[in-house]
Design a protein around this motif. Structure first.
Motif, PDB file in Angstrom:
ATOM      1  N   LEU A1024       0.836  -1.205   0.000  1.00  0.00           N
ATOM      2  CA  LEU A1024       0.000   0.000   0.000  1.00  0.00           C
ATOM      3  C   LEU A1024       0.871   1.256   0.000  1.00  0.00           C
ATOM      4  O   LEU A1024       0.536   2.263  -0.629  1.00  0.00           O
ATOM      5  N   LEU A1025       2.056   1.155   0.641  1.00  0.00           N
ATOM      6  CA  LEU A1025       2.952   2.311   0.614  1.00  0.00           C
ATOM      7  C   LEU A1025       3.506   2.497  -0.804  1.00  0.00           C
ATOM      8  O   LEU A1025       3.654   3.632  -1.294  1.00  0.00           O
ATOM      9  N   ASP A1026       3.796   1.367  -1.442  1.00  0.00           N
ATOM     10  CA  ASP A1026       4.306   1.456  -2.824  1.00  0.00           C
ATOM     11  C   ASP A1026       3.282   2.162  -3.706  1.00  0.00           C
ATOM     12  O   ASP A1026       3.624   3.039  -4.515  1.00  0.00           O
ATOM     13  N   THR A1027       2.028   1.797  -3.559  1.00  0.00           N
ATOM     14  CA  THR A1027       0.992   2.423  -4.386  1.00  0.00           C
ATOM     15  C   THR A1027       0.876   3.917  -4.057  1.00  0.00           C
ATOM     16  O   THR A1027       0.772   4.759  -4.953  1.00  0.00           O
ATOM     17  N   ALA A1028       0.946   4.201  -2.771  1.00  0.00           N
ATOM     18  CA  ALA A1028       0.760   5.593  -2.361  1.00  0.00           C
ATOM     19  C   ALA A1028       1.838   6.500  -2.951  1.00  0.00           C
ATOM     20  O   ALA A1028       1.567   7.673  -3.266  1.00  0.00           O
ATOM     21  N   PHE A1029       3.048   5.957  -3.116  1.00  0.00           N
ATOM     22  CA  PHE A1029       4.134   6.830  -3.585  1.00  0.00           C
ATOM     23  C   PHE A1029       4.572   6.538  -5.019  1.00  0.00           C
ATOM     24  O   PHE A1029       5.538   7.103  -5.501  1.00  0.00           O
ATOM     25  N   ASP A1030       3.868   5.660  -5.672  1.00  0.00           N
ATOM     26  CA  ASP A1030       4.159   5.433  -7.097  1.00  0.00           C
ATOM     27  C   ASP A1030       3.323   6.423  -7.891  1.00  0.00           C
ATOM     28  O   ASP A1030       2.106   6.267  -8.030  1.00  0.00           O
ATOM     29  N   LEU A1031       3.973   7.418  -8.407  1.00  0.00           N
ATOM     30  CA  LEU A1031       3.220   8.485  -9.064  1.00  0.00           C
ATOM     31  C   LEU A1031       2.601   8.027 -10.386  1.00  0.00           C
ATOM     32  O   LEU A1031       1.784   8.735 -10.977  1.00  0.00           O
ATOM     33  N   ASP A1032       2.999   6.828 -10.842  1.00  0.00           N
ATOM     34  CA  ASP A1032       2.383   6.298 -12.065  1.00  0.00           C
ATOM     35  C   ASP A1032       1.290   5.275 -11.765  1.00  0.00           C
ATOM     36  O   ASP A1032       0.701   4.698 -12.682  1.00  0.00           O
ATOM     37  N   ALA A1033       1.067   5.058 -10.506  1.00  0.00           N
ATOM     38  CA  ALA A1033       0.184   3.944 -10.120  1.00  0.00           C
ATOM     39  C   ALA A1033      -1.190   4.010 -10.765  1.00  0.00           C
ATOM     40  O   ALA A1033      -1.798   2.985 -11.076  1.00  0.00           O
ATOM     41  N   PHE A1034      -1.709   5.190 -10.949  1.00  0.00           N
ATOM     42  CA  PHE A1034      -3.097   5.284 -11.431  1.00  0.00           C
ATOM     43  C   PHE A1034      -3.191   5.676 -12.903  1.00  0.00           C
ATOM     44  O   PHE A1034      -4.262   5.925 -13.425  1.00  0.00           O
ATOM     45  N   LYS A1035      -2.019   5.738 -13.548  1.00  0.00           N
ATOM     46  CA  LYS A1035      -1.986   6.196 -14.950  1.00  0.00           C
ATOM     47  C   LYS A1035      -2.912   5.350 -15.832  1.00  0.00           C
ATOM     48  O   LYS A1035      -3.678   5.873 -16.648  1.00  0.00           O
ATOM     49  N   ASN A1036      -2.792   4.028 -15.640  1.00  0.00           N
ATOM     50  CA  ASN A1036      -3.554   3.136 -16.508  1.00  0.00           C
ATOM     51  C   ASN A1036      -5.051   3.239 -16.341  1.00  0.00           C
ATOM     52  O   ASN A1036      -5.811   2.766 -17.161  1.00  0.00           O
ATOM     53  N   PHE A1037      -5.471   3.852 -15.224  1.00  0.00           N
ATOM     54  CA  PHE A1037      -6.907   3.948 -14.968  1.00  0.00           C
ATOM     55  C   PHE A1037      -7.503   5.247 -15.485  1.00  0.00           C
ATOM     56  O   PHE A1037      -8.696   5.407 -15.551  1.00  0.00           O
ATOM     57  N   SER A1038      -6.632   6.245 -15.783  1.00  0.00           N
ATOM     58  CA  SER A1038      -7.222   7.549 -16.086  1.00  0.00           C
ATOM     59  C   SER A1038      -7.748   7.609 -17.521  1.00  0.00           C
ATOM     60  O   SER A1038      -7.453   6.818 -18.358  1.00  0.00           O
TER      61      SER A1038
END
Ligand SMILES: Cc1ncc(C[n+]2csc(CCOP(=O)(O)OP(=O)(O)O)c2C)c(N)n1
Length: 1038
Positions: A1024-1038
């Motif tokens: 969950l920390l990785d997701t929180a600080f991965d600035l690309d984490a949500f790219k694929n969803f946008s």
């Protein structure tokens, strides 16, 4: 105890008069206890029958003889004379002539002679048999009492008859007395035969059937026992472990002629029965198709309650707090509490408009408060009936808590002024575990209300369920035995017997200040409610009920036949009450508006304006002057009494506290101390209750210090803070949640000027008190216009402790908040934050700093109204070096922070921030550590939502606007279907007018709140920390 046989060798002969002298000099006049005087000659001890239990009986005879040789049977007199004269073993006893009444004079002429061993054995055995018989009636007489007015069911669900009482199998049909005696004696249990019936037996001190007489013929003994224990009252008490209490009850029920009523009392009873009966009939006539859960079949409840109240008022009680279920509630309101009839009748009008805010409740749940003169005692009495939900028995602990609070506020430390009466249905009393939990609070020092009178409306049915399917215990009242409460079963068709047990119950409570149960064995004339057809399921019972003459009619006929009233007087009483009802009905038609406020069970005079509004819509600063903080801190880190030795480990804890204070900081425990200590100074009583709260489950609190050298010597430093401070109560509770939370909720009902807190051992456990949360805390104000400021402290946090010690289930509390997720409130409204608090049903917070916890506790009292406060409290943060607050954030002018905005480098250049993370609680510390480790302090801003509900739309809007280039994400350590996400996301979206997505960084959905595997726990956290600080984490969803 020191037995006959053991002292035999020390004995020397005495004459009776010599012995009596020594004896009476040596022992208190009233007590018949066996002390050092137990001196017999060696030959006595050698008598073969003097062994085991028989020696107790002989001792008793011996003492009676010592006091007055004539008080014992002649045979014993001879025996003791022979013994003291030194008769050799086995020769002291002389057989008397047969002991019939007529033979007594012959016995009196008998001379001391040496008798045969057979006669000795027979005499002793017969006396022991009679003693056992008496005891059997005391223990088991209630099993054959005629308790069911219908005469078809056994109140104890058992048709057999105890072998040691009578062997007639027909308990109810009253087989002839002779028959019972015959079966009992001839070849019966005791080895007595018919010829013994007229023999006279000395009565032991454990019975009062003799009245003034100390000996009676066996026939009369049995008759009197039958009378005391086997008629319309069944007394269950022999399990009580206290001799004085048992003796008290025996005296009340065994003394001949004890159940006498004056004609005046009989007329009052009849008048009360008229009211009770005619009230139901009136409602039935006017609203035949409305549910009212009428009392028909147990009309005697009204005179029963009034008798308990009259008697208690006579004994000094001036406040009675009652709790009851649906059955007969309107009748109790009308005829016991004396709510105006028109107020009750108008509730049946479906066109009445509600005047108050809130959604209200059905008429048979509402509470009531009324101060009036008790006509019998001419003393003022305040009666209140606590509002309750449908959930049967749930109000029990609430009533107890309110009673405790009322006792506390009027300094009634022994329960002499304030008492509780709880009513129960038979099925609910037996079936609901909360009854047991409540009983277990009854004798605990911080929870006792010094005796509750319980009244069971035992109509021998639960909705459609037969009692034989509804309980495994003989009686529905057996649960009360755990606290040694006497139980008085009574046939409700005998109103005088009912009045008598109610009188005794009130006297018991007044004498011993312990619980007591009155079991009104009755029937239910209609179905569960007036619409139900009971013949579907109980055909035979209801055939009998149809034939059953109403109790009013039966009692009226009895009194007319006794000449206590005449028929016209009786009819006049009826038409008088009918007229009262008719007139009230006419007035009720003028009522256009329904005021729920008229049904308030706990008014708070002076707290609101006269029309019930808060005195302001503001809240002052919750900060404190530094000297106050320092003073509380110094007491919190010391032992404020002399000659008190604390544990070495605790000394270290207090030393650390002292250092914190020196450094002008607080940790969690100190913050709580500061909040409590300062409110106590302001005259606010504080009560903290829950499992192990005194020390604190996590050993951080230590509000009660224990002297290491003296047992039970304790010190509560919080009570040594200020000269005129309010008292602080901190109490470890029984291991109950439902009962204890209900109790504290009731305590908090009594006054707005107290901070009442319940702490769960772990937040998980609150769900065993779910009913109190769902039915009272969450909707209480909406249903009953009654505010409540209770605080729930729920330890919460995912710390790898497994599924059961991690989650206080924030999602549940948040799901029940009444703020609309889709509507942005008017943020410009003056005092927006306070109005929002006023409108909400409860406040839910998760503080990340001790200082904020301090402020929210103080705010709870400084607000001009009361709302329940749910606090998710931390575990690891209790000792986390970063979870500290400086005094600077607690000084005058400071407030509770609903939102703690980012204040690091990211806040300095907000336009550079790529992600704005929202979170709440302890995960904040994981996030900041990770952010630092990844060197992302400028790219990621972290904002804490400390008050989740009501949702801080205003502050969050400012936060979002501050970071125009940031994507938004909610981060939580709880699983996705749990925690705060489902609550926060739509509200955040509403805040920003759905301009941006709100992403999720956290654990996947799961069934359990947490994994039981430590490694998995850590892996999940890292993910969950990785997701929180991965600035690309949500790219694929946008
Ligand atoms: C906790 C709970 N469970 C179930 C019900 C549904 N219910 C309402 S009344 C009733 C029967 C109650 O029987 P009893 O306690 O004997 O009282 P009575 O109605 O006979 O007076 C039931 C099961 C309820 N109200 N509360």
């Amino acid at each position: 105890m020191f037995h006959l046989r053991t002292c035999a060798t020390k004995l020397r002969p005495l004459t009776a008069s010599q012995t009596v002298k020594t004896f009476s000099q040596n022992r208190p006049a009233a007590a018949r206890t066996f002390g050092q005087i137990r001196c017999y000659t060696a030959p006595v001890a050698a008598e073969p029958f003097l062994s085991g239990t028989s020696s107790n009986y002989v001792e008793e005879m011996y003492y009676a003889w010592l006091e007055n040789p004539k008080s014992v049977h002649k045979s014993w007199d001879i025996f003791f004379r022979n013994t003291n004269a030194g008769a050799p073993p086995g020769t002291a006893y002389q057989s008397p002539l047969p002991l019939s009444m007529g033979a007594l004079s012959a016995v009196a002429r008998a001379q001391p002679l040496v008798g045969t061993q057979t006669n000795v054995d027979k005499l002793v055995e017969d006396h022991l048999a009679v003693q056992s018989l008496i005891r059997a009636y005391q223990i088991r007489g209630h099993h054959v009492a005629q308790l069911d007015p219908l005469g078809i069911l056994d109140a104890d669900l058992d048709s057999s008859v105890p072998a040691d009482i009578i062997s007639s199998t027909d308990k109810l049909g009253l087989a002839g007395f002779q028959e019972r005696l015959r079966v009992l004696t001839v070849g019966g249990f005791y080895g007595l035969d018919e010829s013994d019936l007229d023999k006279v037996f000395h009565l032991p001190t454990t019975t009062f059937i003799g009245g003034q007489e100390s000996a009676l013929p066996l026939r009369e003994i049995i008759r009197r026992l039958e009378n005391a224990y086997c008629q319309h009252i069944g007394v269950e008490f022999m399990f009580i472990n206290d001799l004085e209490q048992c003796q008290w009850i025996r005296r009340k029920f065994e003394t001949p002629g004890v159940m006498q009523f004056t004609n005046e009392e009989k007329r009052t009873l009849l008048a009360r029965l008229v009211r009770s009966t005619r009230f139901e009939e009136f409602l039935q006539r006017k609203w035949s198709s409305e549910k009212r859960f009428g009392l028909e079949g147990c009309e005697v409840l009204i005179p029963a309650l009034k008798t308990i109240i009259d008697k208690s008022s006579e004994n000094g009680v001036d406040q009675v707090i009652m709790g009851m279920p649906h059955r007969g509630r309107l009748n109790v309101l009308a005829n016991v509490i004396r709510k105006e009839l028109e107020q009750i009748f108008c509730q049946f009008d479906s066109k009445l408009e509600a005047a108050d805010e809130g959604s209200g409740d059905v008429k048979y749940h509402l509470g009531m408060y009324h101060r009036r003169i008790n006509r019998v005692t001419d003393r003022n009495i305040t009666l209140s009936l606590v509002a309750n939900p449908s959930h049967l028995e749930a109000a029990d602990p609430v009533v107890m808590g309110k009673t405790k609070a009322e006792q506390f506020y009027c300094g009634d430390t022994e329960g002499k002024k304030v008492m509780a009466i709880l009513l129960h249905g038979d099925a609910a009393f037996a079936g609901q575990g909360i009854v047991y939990e409540t009983f277990h609070l009854s004798d605990l020092p911080s929870y006792t209300t010094h005796g509750t009178v319980h009244v069971v409306v035992n109509n021998q049915i639960g909705f459609t369920t037969d009692p034989r399917m509804a309980r495994s215990s003989p009686y529905p009242t057996d649960v009360a035995r755990v606290v040694n409460a006497p139980i008085f079963h009574v046939n409700s068709d005998d109103p005088e017997a009912v009045m008598y047990v109610c009188k005794v119950a009130a006297e018991w409570r007044n004498t011993f200040h312990k619980d007591v149960v009155v079991d009104l064995v009755c029937y239910r004339r209609n179905g569960h409610n007036e619409m139900d057809e009971p013949m579907f399921t109980q055909p035979l019972m209801y055939k009998q009920i149809r034939k059953q003459k109403p109790v009013l009619q039966k009692y009226a006929e009895l009194l007319v036949s006794q000449g206590v009233v005449n028929q016209p007087e009786y009819e006049e009483e009826i038409s008088k009450y009918d007229k009262i009802c008719e007139e009230a009905f006419a007035r009720s038609k003028d009522e256009k508006i329904l005021h729920i406020k008229h049904w308030l069970d706990s008014p708070w005079p002076g707290f609101f304006t006269l029309d019930g509004q808060p005195r302001s819509m503001t809240c002052p600063s919750t900060g404190l002057e530094e000297d106050i903080l320092t003073h509380i801190g110094s007491v919190a880190s010391s032992v404020p009494v002399d000659n008190f030795t604390i544990h070495g480990g605790l000394s270290r804890i207090l030393k650390t506290r002292g250092e914190l204070v020196k450094n002008r900081t607080v940790d969690w425990a100190l913050a709580e101390y500061m909040a409590f200590g300062s409110l106590l100074k302001e005259g606010i009583h504080i009560r903290l209750s829950g499992q192990d709260v005194e020390r604190g489950t996590f050993s951080h609190r230590h509000h009660v210090l224990h002297d290491q050298n003296v047992d039970k010597k304790t010190c509560i430093p919080m009570n040594h803070l200020w000269p005129n401070q309010a008292p602080y109560t901190v109490c470890n509770s029984s291991l109950s949640e439902y009962g204890v939370l209900g109790f504290e909720l009731g305590f908090a009902m009594a006054s707005p000027n107290a901070l009442v807190l319940w702490e769960a051992q772990f937040g998980d456990f609150h769900n065993t008190a779910q009913c109190i949360i769902d039915q009272f805390i969450c909707p209480g104000q909406a249903k009953w216009v009654r505010q409540n400021g209770i605080v729930l402290l729920l330890p919460h946090g995912m710390e790898g402790m497994g599924p059961e010690h991690s989650s206080a289930r924030p999602e549940r509390f948040l799901q029940m908040c009444n703020d609309d997720p889709d509507v942005l409130p008017n943020l410009q409204e003056a005092n927006f934050d306070i109005s929002q608090l006023y409108d909400c049903n409860w406040v839910v917070v998760n503080c990340s700093t001790p200082g904020n916890f301090f402020h929210v506790l103080r705010r709870q009292i400084l607000l001009p109204f009361r709302k329940p406060l749910i606090v998710f409290t931390p575990k690891s943060l209790l000792r986390h070096p970063e979870a500290r607050t400086s005094f600077d954030e607690m000084l005058p002018g400071t407030h509770f922070q609903r939102v703690i905005p980012e204040d690091g480098p990211a806040a300095q250049s907000p336009e550079n921030v790529k992600r704005l993370l929202f979170c709440t609680g302890k995960v904040y510390y994981d996030l900041t550590r990770e952010r630092k480790a990844r060197d992302m302090v400028e790219q990621v801003a972290i904002t804490r939502i400390e008050q989740l509900s009501p949702f801080p739309f205003d502050l969050l809007l400012q936060e979002v606007q501050k970071y125009p280039n940031a994507e938004l994400a909610w981060c939580q350590e709880e699983h996705k279907n749990q925690g705060y996400y489902d609550y926060v996301k739509p509200r955040l979206r509403t805040t920003i007018n759905r301009a941006k997505p709100v992403w999720y960084a956290g654990r996947d959905p799961a069934a359990a709140p947490a994994t039981g595997n430590k490694k998995t726990h850590l892996t999940e956290l890292q993910r969950l920390l990785d997701t929180a600080f991965d600035l690309d984490a949500f790219k694929n969803f946008s």
